[in-house]
Design a protein around this motif. Structure first.
Motif, PDB file in Angstrom:
ATOM      1  N   GLN A  61     101.146 -32.672  14.921  1.00 27.04           N
ATOM      2  CA  GLN A  61     101.028 -33.124  17.400  1.00 27.04           C
ATOM      3  C   GLN A  61     100.875 -32.004  17.894  1.00 27.04           C
ATOM      4  N   SER A  62     101.824 -31.387  17.351  1.00 26.86           N
ATOM      5  CA  SER A  62     101.736 -30.127  19.000  1.00 26.86           C
ATOM      6  C   SER A  62     101.269 -29.421  18.405  1.00 26.86           C
ATOM      7  N   THR A  63     100.174 -28.980  16.859  1.00 30.65           N
ATOM      8  CA  THR A  63      99.539 -27.639  16.624  1.00 30.65           C
ATOM      9  C   THR A  63      98.512 -28.656  16.249  1.00 30.65           C
ATOM     10  N   PRO A  64      97.355 -28.749  15.987  1.00 33.99           N
ATOM     11  CA  PRO A  64      96.517 -29.551  15.021  1.00 33.99           C
ATOM     12  C   PRO A  64      95.490 -29.303  14.287  1.00 33.99           C
ATOM     13  N   GLY A  65      95.661 -29.301  13.122  1.00 36.14           N
ATOM     14  CA  GLY A  65      94.916 -28.430  12.502  1.00 36.14           C
ATOM     15  C   GLY A  65      95.247 -27.371  11.528  1.00 36.14           C
ATOM     16  N   GLN A  98     108.953 -36.893   9.310  1.00 44.89           N
ATOM     17  CA  GLN A  98     109.347 -36.676  11.089  1.00 44.89           C
ATOM     18  C   GLN A  98     107.845 -35.579  11.836  1.00 44.89           C
ATOM     19  N   LYS A  99     109.430 -34.983  11.750  1.00 42.30           N
ATOM     20  CA  LYS A  99     109.355 -33.286  11.787  1.00 42.30           C
ATOM     21  C   LYS A  99     107.987 -32.599  11.169  1.00 42.30           C
ATOM     22  N   ALA A 100     107.696 -32.719  10.390  1.00 37.16           N
ATOM     23  CA  ALA A 100     106.120 -32.452  10.171  1.00 37.16           C
ATOM     24  C   ALA A 100     104.962 -33.843  10.720  1.00 37.16           C
ATOM     25  N   ARG A 101     105.008 -34.433  11.143  1.00 34.98           N
ATOM     26  CA  ARG A 101     104.206 -35.169  12.159  1.00 34.98           C
ATOM     27  C   ARG A 101     104.803 -34.130  13.377  1.00 34.98           C
ATOM     28  N   LEU A 143     105.151 -27.650   6.615  1.00 33.15           N
ATOM     29  CA  LEU A 143     106.380 -27.460   6.589  1.00 33.15           C
ATOM     30  C   LEU A 143     107.018 -26.727   6.921  1.00 33.15           C
ATOM     31  N   LEU A 144     106.280 -25.539   7.607  1.00 37.41           N
ATOM     32  CA  LEU A 144     107.505 -24.427   7.927  1.00 37.41           C
ATOM     33  C   LEU A 144     107.888 -24.800   9.168  1.00 37.41           C
ATOM     34  N   PHE A 145     106.730 -25.422  10.079  1.00 42.52           N
ATOM     35  CA  PHE A 145     107.335 -25.655  11.203  1.00 42.52           C
ATOM     36  C   PHE A 145     108.398 -26.780  11.585  1.00 42.52           C
TER      37      PHE A 145
END
Length: 111
Positions: free
Chosen positions: A41-45, A34-37, A52-54
């Protein structure tokens, strides 16, 4: 040892865990997914590693907020020493948070 396949950020990850912990590990993986999605979504690409870091940063931020909230409650409990049931409930909550932190650390080291 059991082995399960986790799907995080669109990629499969085989993970070994103790027998009987498969459902719990899968639940944790769902939280990470869920956090990876959210990160994607917040920073595509973003690269897989940055995604995974984010995701890890988002989860760490939530854990930090929970710890800060728990510390505030502990301070409040210390001020109200007559409230034994609340003190026991807080200790149980703190133990659960610590157990979750340890499981996340073990899961991260298995990856």
């Amino acid at each position: 040892m059991a082995e399960i396949m986790l799907q995080i950020a669109g990629r499969p990850y085989p993970i070994r865990c103790r027998d009987g912990e498969e459902t719990h590990i899968a639940h944790l993986a769902t939280m990470i997914e869920q956090k990876a999605r959210q990160a994607q979504q917040s920073t595509p690409g973003m690269t897989e590693v940055r995604t995974l870091l984010f995701a890890a940063l988002f989860l760490a931020d939530e854990l930090n907020d929970l710890r800060r909230e728990a510390a505030g409650r502990q301070t409040q409990l210390a001020l109200d020493a007559d409230d034994e049931p609340s003190a026991r409930a807080f200790e149980a909550l703190a133990a659960r948070i610590e157990k979750l932190r340890e499981r996340l650390a073990v899961s991260a080291s298995d990856a």
